[in-house]
Design a protein around this motif. Structure first.
Motif, PDB file in Angstrom:
ATOM      1  N   VAL A 168      -5.886  10.022  -3.035  1.00 14.00           N
ATOM      2  CA  VAL A 168      -5.678   8.863  -2.380  1.00 14.00           C
ATOM      3  C   VAL A 168      -4.269   8.317  -2.154  1.00 14.00           C
ATOM      4  CG1 VAL A 168      -6.096   6.441  -3.627  1.00 14.00           C
ATOM      5  CG2 VAL A 168      -7.441   8.198  -4.264  1.00 14.00           C
ATOM      6  N   GLY A 169      -3.392   8.598  -2.747  1.00 13.43           N
ATOM      7  CA  GLY A 169      -2.139   8.431  -2.323  1.00 13.43           C
ATOM      8  C   GLY A 169      -1.489   9.004  -1.030  1.00 13.43           C
ATOM      9  N   ILE A 170      -2.071  10.211  -0.571  1.00 10.68           N
ATOM     10  CA  ILE A 170      -1.510  10.770   0.497  1.00 10.68           C
ATOM     11  C   ILE A 170      -2.521  10.109   1.741  1.00 10.68           C
ATOM     12  CG2 ILE A 170      -1.869  12.782   2.026  1.00 10.68           C
ATOM     13  CD1 ILE A 170      -1.205  14.383  -0.602  1.00 10.68           C
ATOM     14  N   LEU A 171      -3.687   9.644   1.567  1.00  6.42           N
ATOM     15  CA  LEU A 171      -4.422   9.092   2.347  1.00  6.42           C
ATOM     16  C   LEU A 171      -3.991   7.521   2.842  1.00  6.42           C
ATOM     17  CD1 LEU A 171      -8.111   9.939   1.441  1.00  6.42           C
ATOM     18  CD2 LEU A 171      -6.777  10.919   3.217  1.00  6.42           C
ATOM     19  N   GLY A 172      -3.313   7.045   1.690  1.00  7.72           N
ATOM     20  CA  GLY A 172      -2.839   5.853   1.903  1.00  7.72           C
ATOM     21  C   GLY A 172      -1.575   5.658   2.662  1.00  7.72           C
TER      22      GLY A 172
ATOM     23  N   VAL B 107       0.935  -1.072  -0.134  1.00 10.02           N
ATOM     24  CA  VAL B 107       0.106   0.060  -0.064  1.00 10.02           C
ATOM     25  C   VAL B 107       0.871   1.262  -0.014  1.00 10.02           C
ATOM     26  CG1 VAL B 107      -1.735   1.316   1.286  1.00 10.02           C
ATOM     27  CG2 VAL B 107      -1.680  -1.199   1.084  1.00 10.02           C
ATOM     28  N   MET B 108       1.846   1.216   0.783  1.00  9.94           N
ATOM     29  CA  MET B 108       2.943   2.534   0.842  1.00  9.94           C
ATOM     30  C   MET B 108       3.477   2.696  -0.471  1.00  9.94           C
ATOM     31  SD  MET B 108       4.439   4.814   2.153  1.00  9.94           S
ATOM     32  CE  MET B 108       4.315   4.652   3.973  1.00  9.94           C
ATOM     33  N   LEU B 109       3.899   1.805  -1.278  1.00  9.60           N
ATOM     34  CA  LEU B 109       4.736   1.617  -2.655  1.00  9.60           C
ATOM     35  C   LEU B 109       3.494   2.274  -3.632  1.00  9.60           C
ATOM     36  CD1 LEU B 109       7.052   1.336  -4.338  1.00  9.60           C
ATOM     37  CD2 LEU B 109       6.383  -0.844  -4.724  1.00  9.60           C
ATOM     38  N   SER B 110       2.330   1.549  -3.381  1.00  7.02           N
ATOM     39  CA  SER B 110       1.054   2.060  -4.572  1.00  7.02           C
ATOM     40  C   SER B 110       0.959   3.508  -4.361  1.00  7.02           C
ATOM     41  CB  SER B 110       0.178   0.995  -4.279  1.00  7.02           C
ATOM     42  OG  SER B 110       0.473  -0.155  -4.323  1.00  7.02           O
TER      43      SER B 110
ATOM     44  N   ILE C 157       1.081   9.349  -6.138  1.00  4.64           N
ATOM     45  CA  ILE C 157       1.672  10.815  -6.220  1.00  4.64           C
ATOM     46  C   ILE C 157       2.516  11.226  -7.239  1.00  4.64           C
ATOM     47  CG2 ILE C 157       2.594  12.465  -4.681  1.00  4.64           C
ATOM     48  CD1 ILE C 157       1.705  10.829  -2.367  1.00  4.64           C
ATOM     49  N   LEU C 158       3.312  10.022  -7.531  1.00  5.01           N
ATOM     50  CA  LEU C 158       4.192  10.492  -8.644  1.00  5.01           C
ATOM     51  C   LEU C 158       3.615  10.527 -10.020  1.00  5.01           C
ATOM     52  CD1 LEU C 158       7.284   8.485  -7.550  1.00  5.01           C
ATOM     53  CD2 LEU C 158       7.394  11.032  -7.264  1.00  5.01           C
ATOM     54  N   PHE C 159       2.801   9.795 -10.128  1.00  4.93           N
ATOM     55  CA  PHE C 159       1.929   9.560 -11.368  1.00  4.93           C
ATOM     56  C   PHE C 159       1.021  10.944 -11.580  1.00  4.93           C
ATOM     57  CE2 PHE C 159       2.263   4.730 -11.827  1.00  4.93           C
ATOM     58  CZ  PHE C 159       3.494   4.951 -12.453  1.00  4.93           C
ATOM     59  N   SER C 160       0.533  11.153 -10.444  1.00  9.38           N
ATOM     60  CA  SER C 160      -0.449  12.475 -10.595  1.00  9.38           C
ATOM     61  C   SER C 160       0.462  13.854 -10.875  1.00  9.38           C
ATOM     62  CB  SER C 160      -1.211  12.691  -9.178  1.00  9.38           C
ATOM     63  OG  SER C 160      -0.084  12.994  -8.265  1.00  9.38           O
ATOM     64  N   VAL C 161       1.726  13.896 -10.458  1.00 10.49           N
ATOM     65  CA  VAL C 161       2.376  15.116 -10.895  1.00 10.49           C
ATOM     66  C   VAL C 161       3.081  14.758 -12.174  1.00 10.49           C
ATOM     67  CG1 VAL C 161       4.377  16.457 -10.449  1.00 10.49           C
ATOM     68  CG2 VAL C 161       2.967  15.479  -8.618  1.00 10.49           C
TER      69      VAL C 161
ATOM     70  N   SER D 168      -7.159  13.791  -7.515  1.00 12.15           N
ATOM     71  CA  SER D 168      -7.876  12.625  -7.059  1.00 12.15           C
ATOM     72  C   SER D 168      -6.804  11.472  -6.879  1.00 12.15           C
ATOM     73  CB  SER D 168      -8.860  11.996  -8.168  1.00 12.15           C
ATOM     74  OG  SER D 168      -9.971  13.127  -8.470  1.00 12.15           O
ATOM     75  N   LEU D 169      -5.801  11.463  -7.857  1.00 19.31           N
ATOM     76  CA  LEU D 169      -4.701  10.468  -7.607  1.00 19.31           C
ATOM     77  C   LEU D 169      -3.709  10.733  -6.230  1.00 19.31           C
ATOM     78  CD1 LEU D 169      -3.629   9.791 -11.278  1.00 19.31           C
ATOM     79  CD2 LEU D 169      -4.799   8.131  -9.875  1.00 19.31           C
TER      80      LEU D 169
END
Length: 321
Positions: free
Chosen positions: A294-298, A233-236, A241-245, A290-291
């Motif tokens: 989800v990443g920050i919450l994860g 989950v951490m890696l995903s 976050i990287l993909f969102s930027v 959105s991406l």
């Protein structure tokens, strides 16, 4: 002195690297938390009117209080970009008898609420439940202060236009006040609020008694044991976050839409092209937001866990066994 006596050490032992690391983490965790909150806030405010419901509530209260305090007809409330956030201040000395203002996501006070909440929640030595309650109360105070700030804009605009009635920009003192509060005023108020709260919680006998009696039933802690699922989950989350930027930066259509959008601001251009560019850029930002959210919450859900007295006692028994 006798031969068997030990020499006196005039200098204390140096800190070990482990102690230095713990000390650094203790001091750096608050600014790091603030940076994370700033990143999160930047993402949620990139799309237009992300905080629309809060913006509408403040605009509604602002309008009605202005009408109540300064008289009927002093303001009107209407829609702006699909949300009822446009408050038009009206007076005979204003340019065309009106000053149009709207409550944007930056003016909603959420940034300030997050700031004071982080300061309170990251303060050590205070019971967890008291920190949560204090953060909620502080957010309410910030909300009220923000409403007061909006109400004060009307008399400032009138004073500015008293000497130069019906001139374009005569309400400049109002904008100067807004800029000062936005850049420095609220920051000063928030720091003072936190200092007052910090002195109050440290001086209360209830806090000392609660710490001595260990009345806390639960608390947030950093996760110590990591299962394969949590690592995944951490890696995903980091990849999201990287993909969102990266998805926005390397998208040629998105960057072209941003350039067109920037050129349209303040210029007389093709309204259709400008509208399409705004929609395209807003869509790209919303997808990235959105991406990233989800990443920050994860990441937050993976790093932080809740420790109860029962789980703490079980871990102690396991260590003893």
């Amino acid at each position: 002195m006798g031969e068997g006596s030990e020499p006196f050490n005039s200098e204390p032992d140096d800190l070990s690297w482990g102690e230095f690391g713990k000390l650094s983490l203790a001091y750096l965790r608050i600014p790091v938390a603030l940076l994370v909150v700033e990143l999160f806030y930047w993402f949620i405010t990139q799309p237009t009117n992300t905080l629309g419901f809060i913006q509408e509530s403040e605009a509604w209260i602002w309008y009605h209080l202005t009408e109540l305090i300064y008289g009927s007809g002093s303001a009107s409330l209407s829609e702006y970009n699909g949300w009822t956030t446009l408050v038009t201040l009206r007076h005979e000395n204003f340019y065309y008898d009106q000053v149009r203002l709207y409550v944007s996501d930056e003016c909603a006070g959420v940034h300030e609420m997050l700031f004071i909440s982080v300061l309170i929640m990251m303060t050590t030595g205070v019971p967890q439940r008291l920190r949560i309650k204090s953060a909620i109360v502080a957010c309410g105070i910030v909300y009220v202060l923000n409403i007061i700030r909006l109400i004060v804009l009307y008399p400032l605009a009138i004073d500015g236009c008293a000497d130069n009635p019906n001139m374009l920009g005569c309400e400049q003192p109002m904008h100067d006040f807004h800029t000062f509060v936005y850049e420095w005023g609220f920051l000063i108020v928030l720091v003072i609020m936190w200092l007052i709260w910090f002195k109050w919680v440290n001086g209360g006998d209830r806090i000392k008694q609660e710490q001595l009696a260990s009345e806390n039933k639960w608390r947030f802690i950093y996760r110590k044991k990591w299962d394969p699922l949590q690592k995944t989950v951490m890696l995903s989350s980091i990849l999201l976050i990287l993909f969102s930027v990266i998805g926005v930066v390397i998208d040629d259509d998105a960057m072209e839409a941003k350039e067109t959008k920037d050129m349209c601001e303040g210029l007389i251009s093709d309204p259709v092209a400008c509208g399409d560019a705004n929609d395209k850029w807003a869509q790209e930002i919303q997808t990235a937001w959105s991406l990233a959210t989800v990443g920050i919450l994860g990441i937050a859900a993976t790093i932080i866990t809740i420790e109860t007295e029962q789980s703490n006692s079980k871990s102690s028994v396991n260590e003893e066994g």
